[in-house]
Design an enzyme around this catalytic site. Structure first.
Site, PDB file in Angstrom:
ATOM      1  N   ARG A  70     -49.768   5.077 -23.394  1.00  0.00           N
ATOM      2  CA  ARG A  70     -49.211   6.096 -23.728  1.00  0.00           C
ATOM      3  C   ARG A  70     -50.390   7.277 -23.606  1.00  0.00           C
ATOM      4  O   ARG A  70     -51.475   6.674 -23.730  1.00  0.00           O
ATOM      5  CB  ARG A  70     -48.671   6.308 -25.311  1.00  0.00           C
ATOM      6  CG  ARG A  70     -47.725   5.268 -25.237  1.00  0.00           C
ATOM      7  CD  ARG A  70     -47.242   5.279 -26.884  1.00  0.00           C
ATOM      8  NE  ARG A  70     -45.967   4.284 -26.856  1.00  0.00           N
ATOM      9  CZ  ARG A  70     -46.123   3.563 -28.208  1.00  0.00           C
ATOM     10  NH1 ARG A  70     -46.917   3.459 -29.154  1.00  0.00           N
ATOM     11  NH2 ARG A  70     -44.984   2.579 -28.183  1.00  0.00           N
ATOM     12  N   ARG A  91     -41.913  10.901 -32.804  1.00  0.00           N
ATOM     13  CA  ARG A  91     -43.374  10.479 -31.958  1.00  0.00           C
ATOM     14  C   ARG A  91     -43.529  10.698 -30.611  1.00  0.00           C
ATOM     15  O   ARG A  91     -44.508  10.780 -30.056  1.00  0.00           O
ATOM     16  CB  ARG A  91     -43.280   9.118 -32.413  1.00  0.00           C
ATOM     17  CG  ARG A  91     -44.799   8.345 -32.048  1.00  0.00           C
ATOM     18  CD  ARG A  91     -44.843   7.020 -32.352  1.00  0.00           C
ATOM     19  NE  ARG A  91     -44.086   5.991 -31.574  1.00  0.00           N
ATOM     20  CZ  ARG A  91     -44.369   4.806 -31.655  1.00  0.00           C
ATOM     21  NH1 ARG A  91     -44.678   4.222 -32.536  1.00  0.00           N
ATOM     22  NH2 ARG A  91     -43.534   4.179 -30.678  1.00  0.00           N
ATOM     23  N   ARG A 121     -35.779  -0.447 -29.046  1.00  0.00           N
ATOM     24  CA  ARG A 121     -36.397  -0.215 -30.138  1.00  0.00           C
ATOM     25  C   ARG A 121     -35.477  -0.482 -31.501  1.00  0.00           C
ATOM     26  O   ARG A 121     -35.964  -1.209 -32.445  1.00  0.00           O
ATOM     27  CB  ARG A 121     -37.532   0.722 -30.278  1.00  0.00           C
ATOM     28  CG  ARG A 121     -38.861   0.424 -29.454  1.00  0.00           C
ATOM     29  CD  ARG A 121     -39.710   1.510 -29.478  1.00  0.00           C
ATOM     30  NE  ARG A 121     -41.074   1.061 -28.930  1.00  0.00           N
ATOM     31  CZ  ARG A 121     -41.488   0.589 -27.714  1.00  0.00           C
ATOM     32  NH1 ARG A 121     -40.448   0.395 -26.995  1.00  0.00           N
ATOM     33  NH2 ARG A 121     -42.476   0.368 -27.392  1.00  0.00           N
TER      34      ARG A 121
HETATM   35  N1  LIG Z   1     -45.455 -10.795 -30.267  1.00  0.00           N
HETATM   36  C1  LIG Z   1     -46.332  -9.793 -29.911  1.00  0.00           C
HETATM   37  N2  LIG Z   1     -45.828  -8.644 -30.159  1.00  0.00           N
HETATM   38  C2  LIG Z   1     -46.536  -7.674 -30.162  1.00  0.00           C
HETATM   39  C3  LIG Z   1     -47.940  -7.929 -29.542  1.00  0.00           C
HETATM   40  N3  LIG Z   1     -48.697  -6.752 -29.484  1.00  0.00           N
HETATM   41  C4  LIG Z   1     -47.667  -5.716 -29.963  1.00  0.00           C
HETATM   42  N4  LIG Z   1     -46.638  -6.218 -30.436  1.00  0.00           N
HETATM   43  C5  LIG Z   1     -45.477  -5.643 -30.821  1.00  0.00           C
HETATM   44  O1  LIG Z   1     -44.661  -5.099 -29.909  1.00  0.00           O
HETATM   45  C6  LIG Z   1     -43.810  -4.240 -30.288  1.00  0.00           C
HETATM   46  C7  LIG Z   1     -44.018  -2.651 -29.415  1.00  0.00           C
HETATM   47  O2  LIG Z   1     -45.266  -2.461 -29.569  1.00  0.00           O
HETATM   48  P1  LIG Z   1     -45.572  -0.910 -28.599  1.00  0.00           P
HETATM   49  O3  LIG Z   1     -45.249  -0.887 -27.381  1.00  0.00           O
HETATM   50  O4  LIG Z   1     -47.102  -0.527 -29.099  1.00  0.00           O
HETATM   51  O5  LIG Z   1     -44.795   0.004 -29.703  1.00  0.00           O
HETATM   52  P2  LIG Z   1     -44.815   0.708 -30.931  1.00  0.00           P
HETATM   53  O6  LIG Z   1     -44.795  -0.445 -31.856  1.00  0.00           O
HETATM   54  O7  LIG Z   1     -43.349   1.322 -31.229  1.00  0.00           O
HETATM   55  O8  LIG Z   1     -45.951   1.612 -31.208  1.00  0.00           O
HETATM   56  C8  LIG Z   1     -44.306  -3.853 -31.939  1.00  0.00           C
HETATM   57  O9  LIG Z   1     -43.279  -4.368 -32.619  1.00  0.00           O
HETATM   58  C9  LIG Z   1     -45.659  -4.465 -31.831  1.00  0.00           C
HETATM   59  O10 LIG Z   1     -45.916  -5.148 -33.087  1.00  0.00           O
HETATM   60  C10 LIG Z   1     -48.455  -9.188 -29.218  1.00  0.00           C
HETATM   61  O11 LIG Z   1     -49.638  -9.323 -29.062  1.00  0.00           O
HETATM   62  N5  LIG Z   1     -47.613 -10.021 -29.559  1.00  0.00           N
HETATM   63  N1  LIG Z   2     -44.731   7.397 -44.324  1.00  0.00           N
HETATM   64  C1  LIG Z   2     -44.456   8.026 -43.193  1.00  0.00           C
HETATM   65  N2  LIG Z   2     -43.848   9.117 -43.600  1.00  0.00           N
HETATM   66  C2  LIG Z   2     -43.390  10.034 -42.338  1.00  0.00           C
HETATM   67  N3  LIG Z   2     -43.774   9.669 -41.098  1.00  0.00           N
HETATM   68  C3  LIG Z   2     -44.523   8.716 -40.914  1.00  0.00           C
HETATM   69  C4  LIG Z   2     -44.923   7.738 -42.109  1.00  0.00           C
HETATM   70  N4  LIG Z   2     -45.546   6.565 -41.396  1.00  0.00           N
HETATM   71  C5  LIG Z   2     -45.693   6.707 -40.229  1.00  0.00           C
HETATM   72  N5  LIG Z   2     -45.034   8.008 -39.855  1.00  0.00           N
HETATM   73  C6  LIG Z   2     -44.849   8.522 -38.353  1.00  0.00           C
HETATM   74  O1  LIG Z   2     -44.016   7.715 -37.703  1.00  0.00           O
HETATM   75  C7  LIG Z   2     -44.254   7.413 -36.427  1.00  0.00           C
HETATM   76  C8  LIG Z   2     -44.387   5.974 -36.201  1.00  0.00           C
HETATM   77  O2  LIG Z   2     -45.431   5.403 -36.683  1.00  0.00           O
HETATM   78  P1  LIG Z   2     -46.317   4.332 -36.275  1.00  0.00           P
HETATM   79  O3  LIG Z   2     -47.500   3.899 -36.807  1.00  0.00           O
HETATM   80  O4  LIG Z   2     -46.572   4.690 -34.656  1.00  0.00           O
HETATM   81  O5  LIG Z   2     -45.274   2.873 -36.265  1.00  0.00           O
HETATM   82  P2  LIG Z   2     -45.391   1.563 -35.535  1.00  0.00           P
HETATM   83  O6  LIG Z   2     -46.948   1.252 -35.157  1.00  0.00           O
HETATM   84  O7  LIG Z   2     -44.990   0.659 -36.656  1.00  0.00           O
HETATM   85  O8  LIG Z   2     -44.525   1.626 -34.164  1.00  0.00           O
HETATM   86  C9  LIG Z   2     -45.612   8.268 -36.272  1.00  0.00           C
HETATM   87  O9  LIG Z   2     -45.295   9.335 -35.495  1.00  0.00           O
HETATM   88  C10 LIG Z   2     -46.142   8.269 -37.288  1.00  0.00           C
HETATM   89  O10 LIG Z   2     -47.037   9.564 -37.696  1.00  0.00           O
END
Ligand SMILES: Nc1nc2c(ncn2[C@@H]2O[C@H](COP(=O)(O)OP(=O)(O)O)[C@@H](O)[C@H]2O)c(=O)[nH]1
Ligand SMILES: Nc1ncnc2c1ncn2[C@@H]1O[C@H](COP(=O)(O)OP(=O)(O)O)[C@@H](O)[C@H]1O
Length: 197
Positions: A44, A137, A148
């Protein structure tokens, strides 16, 4: 190998894991180290290769898995994700608390290893709020957003099972969730800080 216990952060995509862990790593510099996963998804804007993820091709990742280089790997939303053994070893060699951000399949597979982490689930207050946060986001296409949300429903069901997580934190108000996260980790943080003295 002894040292601080690793921490697994899991929970639906969009629950707030990255937000919370970035804050934690900033407040406690030199205490935590992030286990950089491999993924086949596209970076991203703002994401750095080698820092947020190792961005790799499917062929490359499969080769590493076949060679036994990963402690776990999973398919999520049409992409491969996995934790290499070296990503954990790099952090543990520095005596830092290793933080892993993995999905629920990762949690289930790590339970079969001898890593012995603290398992923390970050959950959104509701599906509606999760969807709103994911949309705001602006990182997902409609297709990847729907995938998701589907995975989130499964995650939210499985996370309710007793014994899967040591603690479940509802990320409603960010400050409250962050304080709760810190309170769970206070002992491990103290150990690392004491070891530095
Ligand atoms: N099993 C597994 N899941 C992972 C790993 N790294 C990231 N994830 C999971 O993959 C999912 C998607 O991650 P990502 O594409 O970064 O999207 P985001 O969580 O929406 O920011 C999330 O639930 C992460 O926790 C890994 O190394 N192993
Ligand atoms: N407590 C909260 N209240 C409002 N927005 C939040 C809160 N926690 C996270 N966010 C927002 O929600 C979105 C998803 O959070 P993120 O940290 O990217 O989630 P994840 O890593 O679990 O996928 C981001 O845009 C973040 O800024």
């Amino acid at each position: 190998m002894s040292g601080p216990r690793p921490v697994v952060l899991s929970g639906p995509s969009g629950a707030g894991k990255s937000t919370l862990l970035k804050r934690l790593m900033k407040e406690y510099e030199g205490v935590f180290g992030f286990s950089v996963s491999h993924t086949t998804r596209n970076p991203r804007p703002g994401e750095e290769d080698g820092k947020d993820y190792h961005f790799v091709t499917r062929e490359n990742m499969q080769e590493g898995i076949d060679k036994g280089e990963f402690i776990e790997n999973a398919e999520f939303s049409g992409n491969m994700y996995g934790t290499s053994k070296s990503s954990i070893e790099d952090v543990q060699a520095q005596n830092l608390i290793c933080i892993l951000d993995v999905d629920i399949q990762g949690v289930q597979n790590i339970k079969k290893t001898d890593l012995n982490p603290i398992y923390i689930s970050i959950q959104p207050p509701s599906m509606e709020i999760l969807e709103k946060r994911l949309r705001e986001r602006q990182t997902e296409t409609e297709d990847s957003l729907q995938k998701r949300l589907e995975a989130a429903r499964i995650d939210m069901e499985l996370s309710k099972e007793p014994g899967v997580f040591d603690i479940v934190i509802i990320n409603d108000d960010l400050e409250g969730a962050y304080e709760k996260l810190k309170s769970v980790l206070v002992e491990e943080i103290q150990k690392v800080q004491d070891a530095k003295k």
